[in-house]
Design an enzyme around this catalytic site. Sequence first.
Site, PDB file in Angstrom:
ATOM      1  CG  ASP A 147     143.184  83.380  40.243  1.00  0.00           C
ATOM      2  OD1 ASP A 147     143.027  84.469  39.679  1.00  0.00           O
ATOM      3  OD2 ASP A 147     144.298  82.936  40.578  1.00  0.00           O
ATOM      4  CG  ASP A 204     145.801  89.871  37.914  1.00  0.00           C
ATOM      5  OD1 ASP A 204     146.338  90.915  38.305  1.00  0.00           O
ATOM      6  OD2 ASP A 204     146.443  88.944  37.422  1.00  0.00           O
TER       7      ASP A 204
HETATM    8  N1  GLY Z   1     145.662  86.521  36.680  1.00  0.00           N
HETATM    9  C1  GLY Z   1     146.978  86.145  36.377  1.00  0.00           C
HETATM   10  C2  GLY Z   1     147.445  86.660  35.087  1.00  0.00           C
HETATM   11  O1  GLY Z   1     146.851  87.541  34.481  1.00  0.00           O
HETATM   12  O2  GLY Z   1     148.472  86.172  34.658  1.00  0.00           O
END
Ligand code: GLY
Length: 391
Positions: free
Chosen positions: A111, A172
């Site tokens: 992230d 993601d």
């Molecule tokens: N990256 C986490 C989500 O999309 O909830």
Amino acid sequence: MKKNLLFATLFLSFNTIFAQDFVNKSLQYSTGQVEKALALIPDKSKDIPRNINSTTTKWRYVDFRDWTSGFWGGTLWYLFEFSKDEKLKNEADHFSRLLTPLAYEKAFDHDLGFQIFCSLGNGYRITKNPDYKKIILAAADTLATLYNPKVGTILSWPRNVAKYGGHNTIIDNMINLELLFWASKNGGNKKLYQIADKHAETTMKNHFRPDFSSYHVVVYDTLTGKKIIGQTHQGYADNSMWARGQSWAIYGYTMVYRETKKAKYLDFAQKVTDIYLKRLPKDLIPYWDFDAPNIPNAPRDASAAAITASALLDLSKMIPNKAKAAKYYTTAVKILEELSSERYQSRATNSAILLHSTGHHPNGTEIDASINYADYYYLEALIKLKRINKL
Ligand code: GLY
């Protein structure tokens, strides 16, 4: 002029006129909401607005370590870009700099890309402040420490290796490749490009079902690099199409094509887009999972819609097929129009910009909520539309 090209051109002109009205109005409205939200923050030295659940009008705040911490700074940058208001620039600078330690600490997870690139990345794009560039380059090197060359992807969640039984990569993670591509062409290590390209290629091979819908998580053997299994984490089931996951795929492959110009990614971006568009409900805002059992009563996910709209505006400029480009563009405009309606804008309900996003349904958290990343990608898409149409 061929018939479908003429049709596409007429459609685009119509949408240019049509877009004019709601784009500036929505950006103006969003500026007002964000000013209200700014005034409510209890302690600006640490509190970052993340979400407002449907049962309250109060923000839930997080600190800079939260995965969503960069979207707030990014939101402020987009609104500074729109309004040229120096107060918003100062707030954007403050909330972006709060994240600085992340670039220099051991990588917690993938992230880092969302956190640093949505905040400081936008800050650098707009201001060219060299402080920001230094932090972004350091963050790219930190993110790259999670890359496993045997697998050919970044380890998304180091904390979950035991839980999943191996090297895990989530869809993601595609978005975080943008940080690596950017760093490789802005003074960072050239190897960052190879890492990002390889991650995209490996994910393309392993993360999708035959219909081009995406798994949320793919687990690999850490030592051999062999794929073990595709699973879900935030979706309804291992084989269901989690809406935001598919949006990350659409956005991710569109961005990877823009960065690499490799035709295979452009082709793939269209494939992952087409299955999503084909399965959308009439109003173009997906249910939180396309296979949720209680459709049409399942919660929606406005964040997935906003991410997709932003990606479609880019994709529509990249593909040579004019009729298809017009379809993508028109769909993006329609999604943004729906999000800009009283059905999706928060207005007097709370001080966020949008309602009706779903964060983590299986966990029972952020269901039918206002969430900062929905607001961020909505603004990103509106700014793109404004730029395309010179509004
Ligand atoms: N990256 C986490 C989500 O999309 O909830």
